[in-house]
Design a protein around this motif. Structure first.
Motif, PDB file in Angstrom:
ATOM      1  N   VAL A  83       0.827  -1.203   0.000  1.00  0.00           N
ATOM      2  CA  VAL A  83       0.000   0.000   0.000  1.00  0.00           C
ATOM      3  C   VAL A  83       0.865   1.257   0.000  1.00  0.00           C
ATOM      4  O   VAL A  83       0.604   2.219  -0.725  1.00  0.00           O
ATOM      5  CB  VAL A  83      -0.962  -0.002   1.201  1.00  0.00           C
ATOM      6  CG1 VAL A  83      -1.702   1.323   1.316  1.00  0.00           C
ATOM      7  CG2 VAL A  83      -1.971  -1.123   1.081  1.00  0.00           C
ATOM      8  N   ASN A  84       1.916   1.249   0.811  1.00  0.00           N
ATOM      9  CA  ASN A  84       2.777   2.438   0.911  1.00  0.00           C
ATOM     10  C   ASN A  84       3.443   2.755  -0.424  1.00  0.00           C
ATOM     11  O   ASN A  84       3.539   3.920  -0.827  1.00  0.00           O
ATOM     12  CB  ASN A  84       3.842   2.198   1.984  1.00  0.00           C
ATOM     13  CG  ASN A  84       4.636   3.457   2.291  1.00  0.00           C
ATOM     14  OD1 ASN A  84       4.056   4.516   2.483  1.00  0.00           O
ATOM     15  ND2 ASN A  84       5.946   3.344   2.325  1.00  0.00           N
TER      16      ASN A  84
ATOM     17  N   ASN B 250       0.998   4.030  -2.876  1.00  0.00           N
ATOM     18  CA  ASN B 250       0.632   5.391  -2.481  1.00  0.00           C
ATOM     19  C   ASN B 250       1.519   6.435  -3.145  1.00  0.00           C
ATOM     20  O   ASN B 250       1.166   7.624  -3.214  1.00  0.00           O
ATOM     21  CB  ASN B 250       0.736   5.510  -0.953  1.00  0.00           C
ATOM     22  CG  ASN B 250      -0.098   6.638  -0.401  1.00  0.00           C
ATOM     23  OD1 ASN B 250      -1.173   6.926  -0.914  1.00  0.00           O
ATOM     24  ND2 ASN B 250       0.377   7.289   0.641  1.00  0.00           N
TER      25      ASN B 250
ATOM     26  N   CYS C  53      -5.007   1.922  -2.884  1.00  0.00           N
ATOM     27  CA  CYS C  53      -4.613   3.307  -3.200  1.00  0.00           C
ATOM     28  C   CYS C  53      -5.489   3.914  -4.281  1.00  0.00           C
ATOM     29  O   CYS C  53      -5.666   5.129  -4.332  1.00  0.00           O
ATOM     30  CB  CYS C  53      -3.144   3.355  -3.605  1.00  0.00           C
ATOM     31  SG  CYS C  53      -2.074   3.187  -2.168  1.00  0.00           S
TER      32      CYS C  53
ATOM     33  N   LEU D  48      -8.237   5.894  -2.819  1.00  0.00           N
ATOM     34  CA  LEU D  48      -7.923   7.107  -2.079  1.00  0.00           C
ATOM     35  C   LEU D  48      -7.933   8.314  -3.004  1.00  0.00           C
ATOM     36  O   LEU D  48      -7.569   8.212  -4.173  1.00  0.00           O
ATOM     37  CB  LEU D  48      -6.540   6.994  -1.424  1.00  0.00           C
ATOM     38  CG  LEU D  48      -6.316   5.837  -0.457  1.00  0.00           C
ATOM     39  CD1 LEU D  48      -4.878   5.821   0.015  1.00  0.00           C
ATOM     40  CD2 LEU D  48      -7.256   5.965   0.723  1.00  0.00           C
TER      41      LEU D  48
ATOM     42  N   THR E 121      -3.110  11.580  -0.429  1.00  0.00           N
ATOM     43  CA  THR E 121      -2.240  10.884   0.532  1.00  0.00           C
ATOM     44  C   THR E 121      -2.686  11.120   1.968  1.00  0.00           C
ATOM     45  O   THR E 121      -2.360  10.334   2.854  1.00  0.00           O
ATOM     46  CB  THR E 121      -0.787  11.349   0.380  1.00  0.00           C
ATOM     47  OG1 THR E 121      -0.732  12.770   0.528  1.00  0.00           O
ATOM     48  CG2 THR E 121      -0.216  10.949  -0.958  1.00  0.00           C
TER      49      THR E 121
ATOM     50  N   GLY F 288      -4.346   8.382   3.431  1.00  0.00           N
ATOM     51  CA  GLY F 288      -3.518   7.199   3.648  1.00  0.00           C
ATOM     52  C   GLY F 288      -3.430   6.806   5.105  1.00  0.00           C
ATOM     53  O   GLY F 288      -3.325   5.636   5.440  1.00  0.00           O
TER      54      GLY F 288
END
Lengths: 319, 415
Positions: free
Chosen positions: B238-239, B242, B322, B325, B328, B331
């Motif tokens: 995920v990071n 992102n 992501c 979203l 960020t 997040g």
């Protein structure tokens, strides 16, 4: 001659609750090697226009809309058109955790440069922007001015034919600003075509071969500085103070060639003239003949501010 | 090869981030290390487990006997000998009351009180002398061992006593000389000493098995390492995904779109970066944990299958999440909420360490992490490639589906 940048019938409408026409029928052409400034206040539609010309935004669908860079349509021949285009965005768009060299290396590859050619070109650009010594430092550690230089350097890597610069001097110190303006002139000398957006009248006046004035999404006037001034019939304004009563000199100056009008107010004499360079010596001569001493002179040449004011009814700075 | 250039650029940025490195490698290894140290006293890989030494205090009140000698002293010396040193920590006191007090105050686990007439009772057939064993009621194993040792002694002594009594009768009947009784007694005493062998009292054997028995420590730590790897692999997925939103906010994504690089190439490169980052993380953690903690992940084909499914799943899940979203800033909610909850639910099998456990039923399988943990735990349990395949296949199919949803959403956003 084929235009370096051909823009025809550009429209962009934002629908977010209420409808906003950000760009409304903008058309212009820029010739190769020209610096064309897009001048207008904040919210005039300059950045939206540049975004569409960079293929970041889709214009409203219209059969008459056309954008071509060096003859390549941005719609149907996007890759070829973009290969000839360099974009310097208004905000810094760099990877701050990479060094300047790594940034240039990466962006060079995105423009199709490889191998020895890429390495050589990165060295050239680093030298051009004066950051060879700091090439290995991360961009995040640079000053604002240095980041702006790298931001411009990225757009020059692939030797574009056309370069867009979206308000590149916003928020930087005068020294860096001067450096950027000098750099823009240098680009023209190298044969690049520059589309420069700004809300600073002085920059447009200094740099541009031609200027397009935008307001509320419309292109309200295009032309050289002289053409725009003449378009609205602006005259130079000369304000003088003399060492005696103004009436004693008014008659004499009124008859001078090139003087359109003369008024006296609170000890000051204000003249509207066609060309201050030609009229002023004559005014001094007449004053000398009548033994009248001029104690102060203030000359206000017609400028884009006054053009904008004339065309829109608002001052450029207040818009 | 622009997608590869973009992927390598993202990989460089990821591995320059101290925060990312701590999350990807530091925390999983540290948490596992903590459990490793906490349970470090349990087990070694050869014998199974070690008994703690029992603290024994002896009050030897035996006055001795001209014929038998000082049998009480013999008991003390034998228990203090090196043969019993791994089982007992023996000290002596002069007073029975003091010995009992030491047990009451838990300074000792067992008190042995040898009565004053212990040696006398040995040569007096009518006398009975009992060794008192006073033990801490909260202990079971240690006092039991001490009791067994003493029983062995007293059984030997009883045998000697019976033999001596018979020898006396024979001597009275003139069948043997009185002097021979001492000889008989001496032989028996020597026999008692040589038979005081702790190996005859405790015989620890492990059940026969085809494979070497796993240590208890690794049985606890291995699933934890697997759980940590899976938990943080999904965080990495995920990071890294992102970064698409981050670049959009930084303006570098838009700048990429102005270059003669197709949007599919750009998004493709970003997605390849997600997969590569998770791949490096998973492989590094498997190798590092093997080297540091000696964790056995299972047979190579099974490990590769499970790890591949985890990498694909963590990457695809990252792209999908992501794509939902808008910025960020959102997040934080995703990292802290969605990933933690799905990760914890998926890790329920880890608490039992048994992928076949029905303790939590199918609950873990509501999350991709659950399928991932079952695959890897099965591999650690020695399951075959074919046994793991159904779990990994489902994980891959699920991943492909969410991946295409994520890619479609991103393409729509950046059209």
């Amino acid at each position: 001659m084929q235009s370096a940048l051909h823009v025809q019938n550009l429209h962009k409408t934002y629908r977010n609750g209420k409808t906003l026409k950000a760009v409304d029928g903008v058309s212009f052409d820029i010739q190769p090697g020209e610096i064309f400034s897009l001048l207008g206040p904040n919210g005039a539609g300059k950045t939206t226009t540049i975004s569409m010309l960079s293929a970041l935004l889709q214009p409203d669908a219209d059969a008459k809309t056309d954008i071509a860079i060096m003859g390549y349509s941005l719609r149907s021949e996007a890759r070829a058109a973009k290969a000839l285009l360099g974009v310097v965005p208004q905000e810094i768009a760099l990877y701050e955790d990479l060094s300047a060299r790594e940034n240039l290396d990466f962006w060079g590859k995105m423009y199709g440069l490889t191998g020895v050619e890429l390495r050589k070109r990165v060295d050239e650009v680093l030298d051009l922007i004066g950051l060879t010594e700091r090439a290995k430092d991360r961009v995040g550690k640079y000053s604002g001015g240095m980041k702006r230089r790298v931001n411009i350097g990225v757009a020059l890597l692939h030797r574009p034919k056309v370069i867009y610069m979206d308000e590149p001097t916003v928020g930087i110190d005068p020294q860096s600003r001067r450096s950027i303006l000098d750099g823009v002139v240098a680009l023209k000398k190298q044969g690049m075509t520059v589309l420069y957006t700004t809300h600073y009248m002085e920059e447009a006046e200094e740099l541009s071969d031609r200027i397009g004035i935008m307001d509320h999404g419309k292109m309200i006037a295009t032309g050289t500085h002289g053409e725009l001034i003449q378009m609205v019939g602006q005259k130079s304004r000369i304000t003088m103070t003399v060492n005696t009563e103004g009436e004693k000199i008014i008659d004499g100056w009124r008859t001078a060639v090139g003087v359109s009008s003369i008024t006296a107010d609170d000890g000051k004499l204000t003249l509207l003239v066609d060309d201050s360079n030609q009229v002023l010596p004559r005014l001094f001569e007449i004053a000398a003949q009548r033994k009248i001493r001029i104690t102060s002179v203030d000359i206000q040449e017609p400028n884009l501010e006054s053009v904008f004011l004339h065309l829109t009814g608002r001052a450029l700075r207040d818009a | 090869m622009k997608p590869i250039v973009i992927a390598l650029k993202d990989l460089t940025r990821s591995f320059r981030s101290v925060f990312a490195l701590v999350f990807m490698f530091g925390i999983p290894l540290m948490v596992t290390g903590m459990f490793y140290l906490m349970f470090g006293n349990m087990a070694n890989t050869e014998t199974g487990f070690d008994l703690p030494r029992t603290r024994v205090v002896i009050a030897n009140l035996d006055e001795g006997n001209a014929q038998a000698g000082e049998l009480g002293k013999m008991v003390v010396e034998t228990l203090q000998g090196k043969d019993f040193s791994s089982l007992m920590d023996v000290s002596t006191v002069s007073d029975a009351g003091e010995a009992r007090k030491m047990v009451d105050s838990q300074q000792a686990g067992v008190a042995i009180i040898i009565p004053a007439d212990f040696s006398n009772s040995f040569t007096d057939s009518n006398a009975v002398a009992e060794i008192e064993v006073y033990k801490d009621p909260t202990l079971t194993i240690g006092p039991g061992i001490v009791q067994s040792v003493l029983n062995a002694f007293t059984d030997n002594f009883a045998g000697v006593k019976i033999t001596v009594a018979q020898a006396l009768k024979q001597a009275e009947a003139g069948q043997i000389e009185y002097a021979q009784i001492n000889q008989i007694l001496g032989q028996y005493m020597a026999n008692i000493e040589t038979n005081a062998d702790p190996r005859q009292l405790l015989d620890l054997r492990a059940p026969a098995a085809a494979a070497p028995a796993k240590s208890l420590l690794l049985t606890i730590v291995s699933p934890i390492m697997a759980g940590m790897m899976i938990f943080y692999a999904y965080f990495t997925g995920v990071n890294t995904a992102n970064s698409i939103l981050l670049e959009s906010e930084e303006g570098t994504l838009q700048r990429l779109f102005t270059t003669p690089t197709a949007k599919t190439e750009i998004l493709g490169g970003k997605i390849i970066a997600v997969g590569l980052t998770v791949l490096v993380q998973v492989v590094t953690l498997i190798i590092a944990s093997r080297l540091i903690f000696n964790i056995d992940w299972g047979a190579l084909p099974s490990v590769i299958l499970a790890a591949t499914a985890i990498i694909i799943s963590a990457s695809a899940f990252g792209v999908f999440v992501c794509s939902l979203l808008k910025s960020t800033k959102q997040g934080g909610i995703v990292f802290g909420g969605v990933l933690t909850v799905t990760g914890m639910v998926g890790m329920m099998d880890i608490f039992t360490g048994n992928p076949n456990s029905t303790q939590f039923g199918i609950v873990p399988l509501f999350t991709p992490q659950g399928w991932a943990s079952r695959s890897m735990l099965l591999s650690m349990q020695g399951a075959s490639f074919e046994q793991i395949l159904p779990y990994t296949l489902f994980l891959v199919v699920f991943s492909v589906a969410v991946f295409f949803i994520g890619v479609w959403r991103f393409q729509k956003r950046f059209a």
